[in-house]
Design a protein around this motif. Structure first.
Motif, PDB file in Angstrom:
ATOM      1  N   PHE A 102       0.831  -1.127  -0.110  1.00  0.00           N
ATOM      2  CA  PHE A 102      -0.064   0.002   0.117  1.00  0.00           C
ATOM      3  C   PHE A 102       0.947   1.334   0.094  1.00  0.00           C
ATOM      4  O   PHE A 102       0.274   2.527   0.037  1.00  0.00           O
ATOM      5  CB  PHE A 102      -1.000   0.053   1.205  1.00  0.00           C
ATOM      6  N   TYR A 103       2.127   1.147   0.089  1.00  0.00           N
ATOM      7  CA  TYR A 103       3.014   2.240  -0.147  1.00  0.00           C
ATOM      8  C   TYR A 103       3.252   2.674  -1.346  1.00  0.00           C
ATOM      9  O   TYR A 103       4.415   2.845  -2.008  1.00  0.00           O
ATOM     10  CB  TYR A 103       4.255   2.244   0.529  1.00  0.00           C
ATOM     11  N   ASN A 104       2.055   2.945  -2.393  1.00  0.00           N
ATOM     12  CA  ASN A 104       2.481   3.203  -3.795  1.00  0.00           C
ATOM     13  C   ASN A 104       1.752   4.740  -4.024  1.00  0.00           C
ATOM     14  O   ASN A 104       0.727   4.952  -3.455  1.00  0.00           O
ATOM     15  CB  ASN A 104       1.537   2.348  -4.438  1.00  0.00           C
ATOM     16  N   PHE A 105       2.613   5.620  -4.633  1.00  0.00           N
ATOM     17  CA  PHE A 105       2.258   6.844  -4.684  1.00  0.00           C
ATOM     18  C   PHE A 105       2.000   7.129  -6.085  1.00  0.00           C
ATOM     19  O   PHE A 105       2.437   6.598  -6.955  1.00  0.00           O
ATOM     20  CB  PHE A 105       3.498   7.788  -4.297  1.00  0.00           C
ATOM     21  N   GLN A 106       1.204   8.403  -6.316  1.00  0.00           N
ATOM     22  CA  GLN A 106       0.959   8.789  -7.593  1.00  0.00           C
ATOM     23  C   GLN A 106       2.062   8.979  -8.397  1.00  0.00           C
ATOM     24  O   GLN A 106       2.067   8.764  -9.394  1.00  0.00           O
ATOM     25  CB  GLN A 106       0.119  10.046  -7.420  1.00  0.00           C
ATOM     26  N   MET A 107       3.131   9.482  -8.056  1.00  0.00           N
ATOM     27  CA  MET A 107       4.398   9.631  -8.686  1.00  0.00           C
ATOM     28  C   MET A 107       5.732   9.227  -7.694  1.00  0.00           C
ATOM     29  O   MET A 107       5.756   9.704  -6.741  1.00  0.00           O
ATOM     30  CB  MET A 107       4.631  11.036  -9.207  1.00  0.00           C
ATOM     31  N   GLN A 108       6.497   8.378  -8.159  1.00  0.00           N
ATOM     32  CA  GLN A 108       7.539   8.161  -7.325  1.00  0.00           C
ATOM     33  C   GLN A 108       8.834   7.536  -8.404  1.00  0.00           C
ATOM     34  O   GLN A 108       8.605   7.659  -9.441  1.00  0.00           O
ATOM     35  CB  GLN A 108       7.182   6.705  -6.554  1.00  0.00           C
ATOM     36  N   LEU A 109       9.964   7.289  -7.496  1.00  0.00           N
ATOM     37  CA  LEU A 109      11.168   7.176  -8.306  1.00  0.00           C
ATOM     38  C   LEU A 109      11.088   5.904  -9.159  1.00  0.00           C
ATOM     39  O   LEU A 109      10.302   4.933  -8.842  1.00  0.00           O
ATOM     40  CB  LEU A 109      12.319   7.192  -7.376  1.00  0.00           C
ATOM     41  N   PRO A 110      12.122   6.009 -10.166  1.00  0.00           N
ATOM     42  CA  PRO A 110      12.159   4.684 -11.168  1.00  0.00           C
ATOM     43  C   PRO A 110      12.623   3.708 -10.350  1.00  0.00           C
ATOM     44  O   PRO A 110      13.563   4.007  -9.334  1.00  0.00           O
ATOM     45  CB  PRO A 110      12.873   4.971 -12.145  1.00  0.00           C
ATOM     46  N   GLY A 111      12.490   2.427 -10.550  1.00  0.00           N
ATOM     47  CA  GLY A 111      13.216   1.378  -9.703  1.00  0.00           C
ATOM     48  C   GLY A 111      12.672   0.689  -8.607  1.00  0.00           C
ATOM     49  O   GLY A 111      12.944  -0.093  -7.851  1.00  0.00           O
ATOM     50  N   ILE A 112      11.197   1.624  -8.206  1.00  0.00           N
ATOM     51  CA  ILE A 112      10.816   1.272  -6.865  1.00  0.00           C
ATOM     52  C   ILE A 112       9.529   0.399  -6.941  1.00  0.00           C
ATOM     53  O   ILE A 112       8.839   0.869  -8.029  1.00  0.00           O
ATOM     54  CB  ILE A 112      10.434   2.771  -5.944  1.00  0.00           C
ATOM     55  N   ILE A 113       9.293  -0.659  -6.375  1.00  0.00           N
ATOM     56  CA  ILE A 113       8.263  -1.459  -6.378  1.00  0.00           C
ATOM     57  C   ILE A 113       7.539  -1.507  -4.961  1.00  0.00           C
ATOM     58  O   ILE A 113       7.992  -1.282  -3.953  1.00  0.00           O
ATOM     59  CB  ILE A 113       8.558  -2.780  -6.940  1.00  0.00           C
ATOM     60  N   THR A 114       6.243  -1.867  -5.002  1.00  0.00           N
ATOM     61  CA  THR A 114       5.606  -2.388  -3.907  1.00  0.00           C
ATOM     62  C   THR A 114       4.973  -3.455  -3.722  1.00  0.00           C
ATOM     63  O   THR A 114       4.680  -4.171  -4.555  1.00  0.00           O
ATOM     64  CB  THR A 114       4.408  -1.033  -3.832  1.00  0.00           C
ATOM     65  N   GLN A 115       5.367  -4.140  -2.477  1.00  0.00           N
ATOM     66  CA  GLN A 115       4.987  -5.380  -2.168  1.00  0.00           C
ATOM     67  C   GLN A 115       3.381  -5.531  -2.401  1.00  0.00           C
ATOM     68  O   GLN A 115       2.736  -4.571  -1.992  1.00  0.00           O
ATOM     69  CB  GLN A 115       5.249  -5.941  -0.714  1.00  0.00           C
TER      70      GLN A 115
END
Length: 503
Positions: A342-355
């Motif tokens: 649930f730590y997914n943002f509308q815009m975030q850094l490349p290479g970041i994934i959320t469980q």
């Protein structure tokens, strides 16, 4: 490890240059090294919170992160989609929380994950008792959660640590290079440090507890000799040289990743005199990008930043962690940054994934007095009653409301914000432009507006700059401002030349 009735403590042996009052080497047990490496797994927002609580009168400032975290604390609930959104950002979770529960000393203990349901006969479940069901009720009825995530490796033998294995001791240099202890290594280190004459060296035994670890955490950011400053000088040094340079992104998108790069446009208010960005006006997407920095663990921040920053001894600690894991033959952590569910943002850094969130199954409790249910992660669980069945249930995204299960960001849509150069964020509804200009001691004639677009490259530069400067916007986005000025100058040049010829 020394025993204490109050809190766990470690015995640390310091080899000290008595003339210079400086740590040459330190000998530490595996449990202490586990705690040291656990600092790398902490989200940046958690680090800020721990340091501010540790030294409230004069907390160590980590670039612009203190301003980012304080903005969340002071931001009105009306700016967030749900109450849970603010709580998630104030008390951030890590994918390593389960591992850290096995530490002899966990400086950031977290509560076990809980599940709640609507008190009516609805089928919505949430990890937060503030979530709102589709019927309008709060999901505030706690439900028994069976087969909770067990602490990873809790039944392992003493030979297995949390982040490093074996019963061996370790050698630490003053700038936090960590290696497995051996006589040859000690001799080589003493020679390389110019301390071959051991008659000038002394030994000190220190008991290290929570306060000492937090002081060491301060010094990791602010010192090139954290062991000396934390344990001999017993203070965090002021004024440490930091290094930053703008680079292209260090993390590249995978070939099979088809999601297009997100670009946001914002208005930068620039001071004409020195082209410094005083503040920007933007929507919620750009602010969510900044808030996502708080959720990134320290080890990932360093990996993303690469060689573009130099700050304290974080690089040495990260390299030692990777080297020790590689020498053990265990899998080295991938460079991809993983955030909890649930730590997914509308815009975030490349290479970041959320469980992905865990999958739960509802079952009837063995209670003959009333019909009640519990949740389990075991889909093959044996039921108490023959006619019962296991029913899969999905958790609500705590950022969503009611029946709307689509993924939301943390902030309400169409919300406008003002972001200062030091990344202090305020809602445009809570302050006037005149008040802002007064606080910045700026004259309206001194400002000009530049429209700039932020993509992955600028987002990465912002992360790097926010770690080591107090002027992240001007530092990371100066090239965009310079480019816009050059384009405008090039457009005016033919006109100016024509006017000059006519006169």
């Amino acid at each position: 490890m020394a025993k204490s009735s109050e809190e766990p403590k470690f015995t640390l042996r310091l080899i000290v240059d008595e003339e210079k009052n400086k740590v040459v080497l330190a000998e530490a047990c595996r449990d202490f090294v586990d705690v040291l490496f656990s600092l790398l797994t902490l989200p940046m927002g958690t680090i800020v919170r721990l340091l501010e609580n540790h030294r409230k009168s004069e907390p160590v400032t980590v670039g612009c992160f203190n301003n980012l975290y304080r903005s969340v604390v002071e931001m009105s609930r009306d700016s967030f989609e749900t109450e849970a959104c603010k709580q998630m950002l104030m008390y951030l979770r890590s994918v390593r929380d389960v591992q850290c529960k096995r530490l002899k000393l966990n400086i950031n203990p977290t509560e076990d994950i809980k599940c709640f349901k609507c008190p009516s006969y609805c089928s919505l479940y949430s990890n937060f008792n503030t979530s709102i069901c589709s019927c309008g009720n709060l999901t505030n009825e706690e439900i028994k959660l069976e087969n909770k995530e067990k602490v990873a490796g809790q039944n392992q033998s003493d030979a297995n640590g949390v982040f490093v294995s074996g019963r061996c001791s370790f050698i630490l240099t003053d700038d936090l290079e960590v290696a497995v202890k051996s006589t040859e290594l000690v001799l080589n280190k003493l020679k390389s440090l110019g301390c071959a004459d051991v008659s000038k060296l002394g030994e000190r035994l220190l008991d290290i507890g929570l306060e000492e670890v937090l002081t060491l955490l301060e010094c990791i950011f602010s010192s090139n000799a954290p062991l000396t400053d934390a344990f001999l000088n017993k203070k965090s040094p002021q004024g440490v040289t930091k290094f930053y340079k703008s680079l292209s992104p260090c993390l590249e998108k995978k070939e099979d990743e088809t999601e297009p790069e997100k670009v946001v446009t914002l208005k930068a208010f620039v001071r004409k005199q020195d082209m410094k960005i005083l503040f920007i006006e933007c929507g919620e997407e750009f602010v969510e990008l900044l808030l996502s920095f708080l959720a990134v663990p320290l080890e990932s921040v360093w990996e993303i930043s690469g060689s573009s920053i130099s700050l304290g001894c974080i690089g040495n600690l990260c390299r030692s962690f990777s080297d020790l894991k590689a020498n053990e033959g265990t899998e080295v952590s991938p460079s991809t940054c993983v955030l909890p569910s649930f730590y997914n943002f509308q815009m975030q850094l490349p290479g970041i994934i959320t469980q992905q969130p865990p999958v739960y199954y509802r079952y009837r409790l063995n209670d003959y007095r009333q019909v009640s249910y519990g949740l389990t992660t075991n889909g093959n669980r044996t039921t108490y009653f023959r006619k019962d069945r296991i029913v899969r249930v999905d958790l609500m995204d705590p950022k969503s409301r009611g029946i709307n299960k689509s993924t939301h960001g943390f902030l309400k849509k169409e919300t406008k914000f003002t972001v200062l150069d030091d990344l202090t964020i305020t809602s445009m509804n809570s302050c006037s432009t005149v008040c802002l200009l007064k606080n910045l001691q700026s004259h309206a004639d001194d400002l000009e507006v530049q429209v700039v677009s932020i993509s992955n490259a600028e987002a990465l530069n912002l992360l790097r700059a926010s770690l080591v400067t107090s002027a992240a916007l001007s530092t990371a986005l100066w090239n965009l401002i310079a480019k816009k000025l050059k384009e405008e100058t090039d457009l005016l040049s033919p006109v100016s030349k024509k006017v000059k010829e006519e006169t």
